[in-house]
Design an enzyme around this catalytic site. Structure first.
Site, PDB file in Angstrom:
ATOM      1  CB  CYS A  40      -0.919   0.007   1.215  1.00  0.00           C
ATOM      2  SG  CYS A  40      -1.887   1.528   1.344  1.00  0.00           S
ATOM      3  CB  CYS A  77      -1.761   4.823   4.347  1.00  0.00           C
ATOM      4  SG  CYS A  77      -3.206   4.206   3.492  1.00  0.00           S
ATOM      5  CB  SER A  78       0.365   0.779   6.132  1.00  0.00           C
ATOM      6  OG  SER A  78       1.510   1.582   6.055  1.00  0.00           O
ATOM      7  CB  CYS A  79      -4.731  -0.350   2.894  1.00  0.00           C
ATOM      8  SG  CYS A  79      -5.322   1.331   3.055  1.00  0.00           S
TER       9      CYS A  79
END
Lengths: 85, 194, 88
Positions: free
Chosen positions: B102, B105-107
């Protein structure tokens, strides 16, 4: 940040833990609870937007949950949801 | 862990924020504890590993998993998190290797893959995975043949991914539990063979 | 009704919007191919302003050589319809 260069090698080890300090867990819980209340929207867009509005030099100096904390503080201040200190 | 904004150390800053939210009636201590209890109780890479092992032993389940990840997760009793994202399962084959990132962000599908690894949230992984996946995989000790096609899936809040690794050749006769124990969280992200 | 079908060649717009967007910089201006239609979802760019605008969303595959000038892999991204235009 996709495609940017210069961040160096990846620290590929991981301990499989959710959090690495108690305060990280508390930040996570605060964010999820505010999401339930609709202060942070369901899709997380307004928190993500706030995270992206952290000034770039500061953004790069903060850890993942520090960015969540900073963005949550920004969002709450903008919405005027907390009484002043 | 320290530093950042304001003068207070970060732990004190978080406590202060909690106190103010409680005073404003926006959260309660019980609610915060409940949220944490829920995530610790329900989110584990074992869930994703179970889905993979089932797909390796049951071709009809594999087909359903690839067609509708959410329904296939629900079949085994797993939810796709509180915010209802689309779960896409992407299958590795002899010629195709999938990996997940991701960049924004960091999904990550925490409910099925457990805690997202620190490296998944790092600037290095987020920036490099889309640009030079072979170099990234090499740092995980994964060297793929030159003719393997690499597909990098840049996830977001709405669509999250799980990699269905290739079934090990030596797995004949192993039951689902034994197969599930072979699957790691890196395998489910695509930074390991399985 | 969706504007693009699976297999269509599409170009990501070069727009540099104010505020949050799911159109990453690295894809802007580049040509890819629609893999499949994901659904009709709220546009995050507007949702952060409290406006609900729903659009078809497409999984679009970009070859690495198109994005970076080299490389044999591909990158797949979800693209909201207003991020895309037809590519020749």
């Amino acid at each position: 940040m996709g495609g940017q260069t210069g961040f160096g090698p990846i620290a590929a080890d991981d301990d499989g833990q959710f959090f690495h300090a108690d305060w990280e867990a508390r930040v996570y819980a605060v964010v999820r609870t505010l999401q339930r209340r609709g202060v942070i929207n369901k899709e997380f867009d307004n928190l993500r937007d706030a995270i992206e509005r952290i000034p770039p030099a500061e953004y790069l100096s903060l850890s993942y949950y520090e960015r969540w904390l900073r963005a949550t503080e920004m969002l709450l201040a903008e919405k005027g949801l907390l009484a002043d200190d | 862990m320290s530093g950042g904004h304001g003068e207070l150390p970060v732990a004190a800053r978080v406590r202060r924020l909690e106190e103010r939210l409680i005073a404003a009636g926006l959260v309660t201590d019980d609610e915060l504890d409940e949220v944490l209890a829920q995530v610790f109780a329900s989110a584990a890479p074992a869930n994703g590993a179970r889905m993979v092992a089932r797909a390796w032993t049951d071709p009809a389940y594999r087909d359903r998993l690839l067609a509708d990840g959410n329904a296939a997760a629900a079949e085994l009793g797993f939810g796709a998190g509180s915010h209802g994202y689309l779960l896409k399962v992407v299958e590795n084959t002899a010629s195709v290797h999938n990996m997940i990132v991701c960049t924004l962000c960091s999904c990550y599908p925490t409910a099925l893959l457990g805690p997202s690894p620190s490296w998944y949230k790092s600037f290095a992984y987020r920036s490099r995975a889309v640009r030079e996946p072979r170099g990234v995989l090499a740092e995980f000790g994964l060297e793929l043949p030159d003719d393997t096609e690499i597909r990098v899936w840049d996830a977001n809040s709405e669509t999250r991914y799980l990699v269905l690794p290739q079934r090990p050749e030596a797995a004949d006769g192993m039951d689902e539990n034994a197969l599930a124990s072979l699957v790691t969280s890196n395998g489910l992200i695509g930074t390991a063979v399985r | 009704m969706t504007r693009f079908a699976a297999g269509a060649r599409v170009r990501a717009r070069c727009a540099d919007p104010e505020g949050h967007t799911r159109l990453p910089r690295y894809a802007r201006g580049h040509v890819g191919e629609v893999l499949e239609i994901r659904g009709t979802w709220q546009l995050p760019d507007q949702a952060v302003r409290g406006v609900s605008q729903r659009e078809p969303v497409y999984a679009v595959r970009f070859p690495a050589a198109e994005l970076w000038g080299s490389g044999s892999h591909s990158v797949i991204l979800d693209m909201w319809e207003s991020y895309l235009e037809e590519a020749p």
